[in-house]
Structure formats: C-alpha cells, structure tokens
Design a protein around this motif. Structure first.
Motif, PDB file in Angstrom:
ATOM      1  N   ILE A   1       1.056  -1.410  -0.064  1.00 44.97           N
ATOM      2  CA  ILE A   1      -0.112   0.105   0.088  1.00 44.97           C
ATOM      3  C   ILE A   1       0.863   1.058  -0.274  1.00 44.97           C
ATOM      4  N   LEU A   2       2.350   1.333   0.313  1.00 50.43           N
ATOM      5  CA  LEU A   2       2.654   2.481   0.508  1.00 50.43           C
ATOM      6  C   LEU A   2       3.558   2.215  -0.672  1.00 50.43           C
ATOM      7  N   ALA A   3       4.161   1.683  -1.043  1.00 51.30           N
ATOM      8  CA  ALA A   3       4.608   1.605  -2.932  1.00 51.30           C
ATOM      9  C   ALA A   3       3.253   1.815  -3.235  1.00 51.30           C
ATOM     10  N   PHE A   4       2.027   2.095  -3.818  1.00 48.06           N
ATOM     11  CA  PHE A   4       0.781   2.377  -4.803  1.00 48.06           C
ATOM     12  C   PHE A   4       0.499   3.943  -4.129  1.00 48.06           C
ATOM     13  N   PHE A   5       0.557   4.310  -2.938  1.00 49.24           N
ATOM     14  CA  PHE A   5       0.395   5.508  -2.982  1.00 49.24           C
ATOM     15  C   PHE A   5       1.659   5.800  -2.817  1.00 49.24           C
ATOM     16  N   LEU A   6       2.627   6.096  -2.696  1.00 47.45           N
ATOM     17  CA  LEU A   6       4.017   6.494  -3.553  1.00 47.45           C
ATOM     18  C   LEU A   6       4.676   7.042  -4.689  1.00 47.45           C
ATOM     19  N   VAL A   7       3.768   5.476  -5.969  1.00 46.07           N
ATOM     20  CA  VAL A   7       3.854   5.799  -7.129  1.00 46.07           C
ATOM     21  C   VAL A   7       2.935   6.445  -7.594  1.00 46.07           C
ATOM     22  N   LEU A   8       1.345   6.526  -7.294  1.00 47.52           N
ATOM     23  CA  LEU A   8       0.307   7.285  -7.482  1.00 47.52           C
ATOM     24  C   LEU A   8       0.475   8.399  -7.427  1.00 47.52           C
ATOM     25  N   GLY A   9       1.194   8.547  -5.559  1.00 49.79           N
ATOM     26  CA  GLY A   9       1.351  10.424  -5.353  1.00 49.79           C
ATOM     27  C   GLY A   9       2.030  11.505  -6.379  1.00 49.79           C
ATOM     28  N   ILE A  10       2.754  10.162  -6.248  1.00 47.16           N
ATOM     29  CA  ILE A  10       4.624  11.098  -7.679  1.00 47.16           C
ATOM     30  C   ILE A  10       3.603  11.393  -8.603  1.00 47.16           C
ATOM     31  N   GLY A  11       2.861  10.310  -9.931  1.00 55.18           N
ATOM     32  CA  GLY A  11       2.596  10.269 -10.463  1.00 55.18           C
ATOM     33  C   GLY A  11       1.583  11.540 -10.930  1.00 55.18           C
ATOM     34  N   MET A  12       0.998  12.090  -9.699  1.00 51.81           N
ATOM     35  CA  MET A  12       0.112  13.340  -9.879  1.00 51.81           C
ATOM     36  C   MET A  12       0.387  14.412  -9.338  1.00 51.81           C
ATOM     37  N   LEU A  13       1.188  14.107  -9.218  1.00 52.63           N
ATOM     38  CA  LEU A  13       1.913  15.740  -8.817  1.00 52.63           C
ATOM     39  C   LEU A  13       3.118  15.671 -10.036  1.00 52.63           C
ATOM     40  N   LEU A  14       3.478  14.862 -10.858  1.00 54.49           N
ATOM     41  CA  LEU A  14       4.261  15.522 -12.068  1.00 54.49           C
ATOM     42  C   LEU A  14       3.270  15.886 -13.070  1.00 54.49           C
ATOM     43  N   LEU A  15       1.925  15.049 -13.117  1.00 50.15           N
ATOM     44  CA  LEU A  15       0.948  16.195 -14.033  1.00 50.15           C
ATOM     45  C   LEU A  15       0.717  17.158 -13.361  1.00 50.15           C
ATOM     46  N   ASN A  16       0.470  17.477 -11.391  1.00 57.73           N
ATOM     47  CA  ASN A  16       0.173  18.256 -12.212  1.00 57.73           C
ATOM     48  C   ASN A  16       1.012  19.910 -12.263  1.00 57.73           C
ATOM     49  N   ALA A  17       2.447  19.252 -11.409  1.00 59.64           N
ATOM     50  CA  ALA A  17       3.071  20.387 -12.476  1.00 59.64           C
ATOM     51  C   ALA A  17       2.878  21.109 -13.804  1.00 59.64           C
ATOM     52  N   VAL A  18       3.009  20.053 -15.213  1.00 60.00           N
ATOM     53  CA  VAL A  18       3.354  20.063 -16.007  1.00 60.00           C
ATOM     54  C   VAL A  18       2.173  21.258 -15.728  1.00 60.00           C
ATOM     55  N   SER A  19       0.563  20.731 -16.083  1.00 58.37           N
ATOM     56  CA  SER A  19      -0.695  21.380 -15.665  1.00 58.37           C
ATOM     57  C   SER A  19      -0.478  22.865 -15.395  1.00 58.37           C
ATOM     58  N   MET A  20       0.074  22.684 -13.767  1.00 65.31           N
ATOM     59  CA  MET A  20       0.538  24.182 -13.365  1.00 65.31           C
ATOM     60  C   MET A  20       0.888  25.133 -14.483  1.00 65.31           C
ATOM     61  N   GLN A  21       2.489  24.567 -15.532  1.00 65.62           N
ATOM     62  CA  GLN A  21       2.955  25.515 -16.057  1.00 65.62           C
ATOM     63  C   GLN A  21       2.809  25.549 -17.333  1.00 65.62           C
ATOM     64  N   LEU A  22       1.207  24.735 -17.429  1.00 62.24           N
ATOM     65  CA  LEU A  22       0.624  25.322 -19.048  1.00 62.24           C
ATOM     66  C   LEU A  22      -0.142  26.399 -18.495  1.00 62.24           C
ATOM     67  N   TRP A  23      -1.184  26.066 -16.979  1.00 63.43           N
ATOM     68  CA  TRP A  23      -2.016  27.180 -16.687  1.00 63.43           C
ATOM     69  C   TRP A  23      -0.834  28.798 -16.839  1.00 63.43           C
ATOM     70  N   LYS A  24      -0.185  28.487 -16.328  1.00 64.67           N
ATOM     71  CA  LYS A  24       0.738  29.699 -16.232  1.00 64.67           C
ATOM     72  C   LYS A  24       1.370  30.485 -17.391  1.00 64.67           C
ATOM     73  N   ARG A  25       1.061  29.385 -18.958  1.00 64.27           N
ATOM     74  CA  ARG A  25       2.303  29.759 -19.351  1.00 64.27           C
ATOM     75  C   ARG A  25       0.806  30.211 -20.032  1.00 64.27           C
ATOM     76  N   GLN A  26      -1.188  29.859 -20.709  1.00 66.13           N
ATOM     77  CA  GLN A  26      -1.885  30.639 -20.726  1.00 66.13           C
ATOM     78  C   GLN A  26      -2.364  32.217 -19.255  1.00 66.13           C
ATOM     79  N   ALA A  27      -2.054  31.786 -18.507  1.00 66.32           N
ATOM     80  CA  ALA A  27      -2.557  32.896 -17.624  1.00 66.32           C
ATOM     81  C   ALA A  27      -1.457  34.055 -18.080  1.00 66.32           C
ATOM     82  N   LEU A  28      -0.510  33.912 -18.201  1.00 68.10           N
ATOM     83  CA  LEU A  28       1.089  34.876 -19.307  1.00 68.10           C
ATOM     84  C   LEU A  28       0.120  35.633 -20.388  1.00 68.10           C
ATOM     85  N   SER A  29      -0.177  35.031 -21.341  1.00 66.46           N
ATOM     86  CA  SER A  29      -0.722  35.212 -22.610  1.00 66.46           C
ATOM     87  C   SER A  29      -1.495  36.130 -22.339  1.00 66.46           C
ATOM     88  N   ALA A  30      -2.899  35.149 -21.421  1.00 65.34           N
ATOM     89  CA  ALA A  30      -3.723  36.537 -21.652  1.00 65.34           C
ATOM     90  C   ALA A  30      -3.877  37.698 -21.307  1.00 65.34           C
TER      91      ALA A  30
END
Length: 518
Positions: A11-40
């Motif tokens: 369960i610890l391995a599952f939690f860590l893998v899912l958490g790391i994956g979601m954090l990476l997805l969030n980091a990419v999404s935040m960069q895209l959102w920031k780029r869109q906000a700067l463009s606007a």
C-alpha cells in the motif's frame, strides 16, 4: 507478521507511485496554466497600450501622459510603470516606478519603433529590499501611429504576482484533491492487488513449502486460464519432474554407495592377499634363521647336562642360550606385528623407527644372505599421520621388490634413506629405497603402480604390492613414484615415498642416525 509487512509495503508503494504521478501531472498542468495566464495578461497589456497610444498627443504633454498613466494604473493594479518613445526610439515620457527597468525599457521601445512589431519578455525582480516586487515582471512594448500621423512606441511593465497568487490558490485546492485521490486509489489498488496477486502468491509459497504430489498444485480455482493459473500448472510439472529426478538420483546414490562398499571390500582383500604373500616369503626366510638359534640353545642345554661343568660355565651357557631365545622371540614378534590386520585409524608415528624396524626384520631373517641392507636418516622431523601397520606393509613391499630385483646378482645392496623436503608451504618426510639391481624399463615406470602389473615370472608375484602401497600413501595425503637408474653403473630402481608431516611435528625426538649402515 511477514504477511502484514508485505501488505504495508504494497500500500505504501501504491501511494507513493500514485502521488508522484499526480504531482508530475500537476506540475505540467500548472506550467501550462501559467503560460496561458501570462498569454492572457500579455494580450490585456497590449490592449491597454493600444488605448493609451490612441490618446497620446503627437508632441509634448507630460501632464497628459501622467493622466493616461494614472487611468491605466487605476484600471489595472498589475501595472508597475509605463513609458513612451518618439519615432527615433528615445524615451520621451516615463512614469514613476520604472527606475530599475529603464535600460530594459529603452531596448524594448527602440526595438518596437524600428521593427514596427510588438515584443515582450519576462524580467527578474529588482535586487534589494527597496521594491515590493518579489516575482518576475512582464515587459510589453509595441509601436503606435497617432491620428495626426506621428510615430512612436509605448511600453509597460506588469507584475506577475496576481497571476502567481491565483495559481497558488488553485494549486492548494489541487493538492488536496491529489492527496485524497492518491489515498483512495492506493487503498482500492491495494485491496485489488492483495486479491489478485498477494494472496495467490502466499498460497503458492505455502504449498511450495509443503508440496505434495497427491493433489494438484493449483491455488487459483476458477482462474486456470490466467497467468497465475499457467504458473501453477508449470510449477506442478516442475515439481513432478523434480520428484522423479530425486527418485532417480537416490537410486544412483544407493548404487554408488554399494559400489563403493564393494570396491572397499575388494581393496581390503587385495591388501590382505598381498600381505599374506609377503608373510609367506618372510616366514620361509625366518624359519631357516630360527633353526640356527634353536640349534645353539640345544647345544648349550646339552653342555649344561654334563656334570663336569663349573658354576661359572653354567651361568655363561645359560646367558648365551637366553640371548638366542630372545633373538628368536624378537624375530617372531616382528613377523606377528607385520601380520596384524591393516586399516587402522591414522595416528602420529615416527617414520624412521618403523623403517629401521622393517630393515631389521630383513637383516635378521636373512632373506638373501648376499644382500647388504643400509639405512641413512637425515630427517630432523619424521612425525606423520598414518596407519602403522599399513606403512609397515608399504616398506616391506618395497624391500621385497628390491630383494627380488637383486636376486641373480652375486653382491646386492639395498639402501633406505629418510630426509625432509619443503613443497610450497608444507614440509614432507621422504623415504627412498634404492637397490643396485637391473632397474625398471622407462616404459614401465608409469605402470608399476597399476593393479596386477608385474615384470616377474608367472607365479612369482601378484602385481598388487605397489598398487596397494600407492593407494595407502595417497589416502594419507602423500604420493609415491618410481625412478630408474638403468644403465647407470651400480644403481638400479628407486621407490620414493613422500608423506606430509603431522601439524604437531617438531624437531625429531630421537637423534638422527646419520650414516648408520648394516
């Protein structure tokens, strides 16, 4: 406890893998959102600059410029400062707050005026604590043409703090969702993993530890077609093959054990047969030698029976008769010692004493009266781990072969030498028994230790003496070999015996008999 540790790690391995994956997805999404906000924000800044450019007079008007700046600042709190340039790209108006960005503004305005295209870039916040700006700022510059036909450029420095603040607020909400989703998905995935993988593997391990061929080794009922079902079937076949191989191996081990026992019995019979042959020859020689002392004793007894013998003469006759009887007893005792069964347990013994005893047996037995026996001991240490009866048989076999080789010569010599030799990190005691017979042919040197190999006439030897001797020497960790001086005057064959010294061997307890000869 081991199962619970496995589940907790899962369960610890599952939690860590899912958490790391979601954090990476969030980091990419935040960069895209920031780029869109700067463009606007960039588009908004350009709109403000276009509105300001339409209202700017062609000439002068610092007060008018200040009024336009105040209106822009009031309409948008992200504006830090504004600047305008003439047709040559030189700044003609600049608002307060641009002190740290003057050089960047000059370059951006000149580029916009001369190229006729808008440009923008991010600037680092000014150093020091004299500014409230903590994040990067956005510099926007674009050219304009007023209604009266004049050209120029306007630029604006915008703070990105409102964008970063809004993104951080959204980020906190997203992180909460990520944590909740990771926990939920980890728990769900854990139970699915336990059901589909962990429990079947536990049953596999349990049945593998206590497997039995009486039942199928298939812990996945109803799922025979999946991967674990196929794995179970493969394990069944493997275990069945292992059981079959184990049975065959046990049969081979039993057959090898019986064969070894048979070989051991045959070897003991060979040793016994060779010893009996040697005893017969020694006994034949001793029978003649014992007859002489018995005759002497009989003569002394006859003299003692005469009445005219004095008291001193009686004592002398009795003493001499006792010496002859003692000599007979010593010969018989030596023969009986040699005739004892072999295969005793290895024990520490002195090689020199045993070799000297065997030579004495041949001297006293007068095996062949024309042979001279000599013994030279140069060994400082001669304590070895061996069986005394076996080593005595080896020496007797070698001496007997030397006697047979010398047979036809009118004057025979047999020399036994004992000395120490270093081989690697171990010390050895070596014994060499040489004769002056015809020697051994070179093509026979490697064959003399093979069973039943003999160069004697049929019926004169069994061909087992040296084979048995070599087997015993190798059993004690030594080695045995033959050399021949055939063709060299006065020297025949030499049999070498090398035995490792016992670990407790030190300087010889008894003095060396250097140069002792018969």
């Amino acid at each position: 406890m081991r199962v619970w540790n496995l589940k907790a790690q899962t369960i610890l391995a599952f939690f860590l893998v899912l958490g790391i994956g979601m954090l990476l997805l969030n980091a990419v999404s935040m960069q895209l959102w920031k780029r869109q906000a700067l463009s606007a924000d960039l588009d908004h800044g350009r709109s403000l600059l276009a509105a300001m450019a339409r209202n700017l007079p062609a000439v002068g008007g610092a007060e008018r410029f200040s009024t336009e700046v105040e209106q822009i600042v009031q309409s948008d709190a992200a504006v830090v400062c504004v600047a305008a340039a003439n047709a040559q790209g030189k700044i003609i108006n600049i608002s307060g707050g641009c002190e740290h960005f003057t050089k960047a503004l000059e370059g951006a305005l000149a580029n916009a005026v001369h190229s006729g295209a808008a440009n923008s870039r991010l600037l680092s916040p000014p150093p020091g604590n004299d500014s409230n700006l903590q994040n990067n700022v956005l510099l926007v510059a674009q050219p304009f043409r007023s209604p009266d036909g004049s050209r120029g450029g306007v630029a604006m420095v915008r703070s990105t703090e409102p964008i970063d603040g809004q993104l951080w607020e959204n980020e906190k909400i997203i992180l909460v969702y990520i944590l909740a989703n990771a926990v939920v998905l980890a728990v769900v995935g854990f139970f699915r993993m336990v059901k589909l993988v962990v429990r079947p593997l536990e049953r596999l391990a349990e049945q593998a530890d206590t497997y039995s061929l009486r039942h199928d080794f298939l812990p996945f009922s109803g799922r025979v077609g999946n991967e674990f079902g196929r794995l179970s079937s493969s394990l069944n076949r493997m275990i069945a093959q292992l059981e079959e191989d184990r049975g065959a191996l046990m049969q081979k081990v039993d057959s090898l054990r019986l064969a070894n026992e048979e070989l051991d019995r045959n070897r003991r019979e060979m040793v016994r047969a060779e010893k009996m042959a040697s005893i017969g020859r020694l006994a034949a020689g001793l029978a003649h030698e014992i007859g002489n002392p018995l005759g002497v004793v009989q003569g002394y007894l006859d003299l003692l029976g005469q009445g005219e013998v004095t008291s001193d003469e009686r004592k002398e006759f009795a003493r001499r008769a006792e010496q002859e009887v003692t000599r007979v007893g010593r010969l018989i005792r030596q023969l009986l010692d040699y005739a004892r069964p072999v295969e005793g347990a290895p024990a520490p013994l002195r090689v020199r004493e045993l070799l000297a005893d065997c030579l004495e047996l041949f001297r006293q037995g007068k095996v062949d009266g024309h042979i001279e026996f000599s013994f030279i001991s140069e060994a400082d240490e001669d304590l070895v781990l061996a069986d005394g009866d076996g080593l005595r048989q080896i020496f007797v076999n070698c001496l007997m072969n030397a006697v047979d080789a010398i047979g036809p010569l009118p004057k025979g010599r047999i020399l036994a030498r004992c000395f120490n030799e270093q081989e690697g990190d171990r010390r050895y005691v070596r014994v060499v028994i040489e004769d002056n017979g015809p020697g051994i042919a070179q093509e026979h040197l490697e064959s003399v230790f093979e069973p039943f190999f003999t160069t004697k006439e049929p019926g004169s030897g069994t061909g087992l003496g040296l084979a048995v001797s070599c087997s015993l020497v190798e059993k004690w960790g030594g080695r045995m070999w033959a050399e021949s001086g055939r063709g060299e005057e006065g020297r025949g064959a030499a049999i070498w015996i090398s035995l490792p010294l016992a670990p407790s061997a030190s300087g010889g307890d008894s003095p060396s008999d250097n140069g002792m000869a018969a």
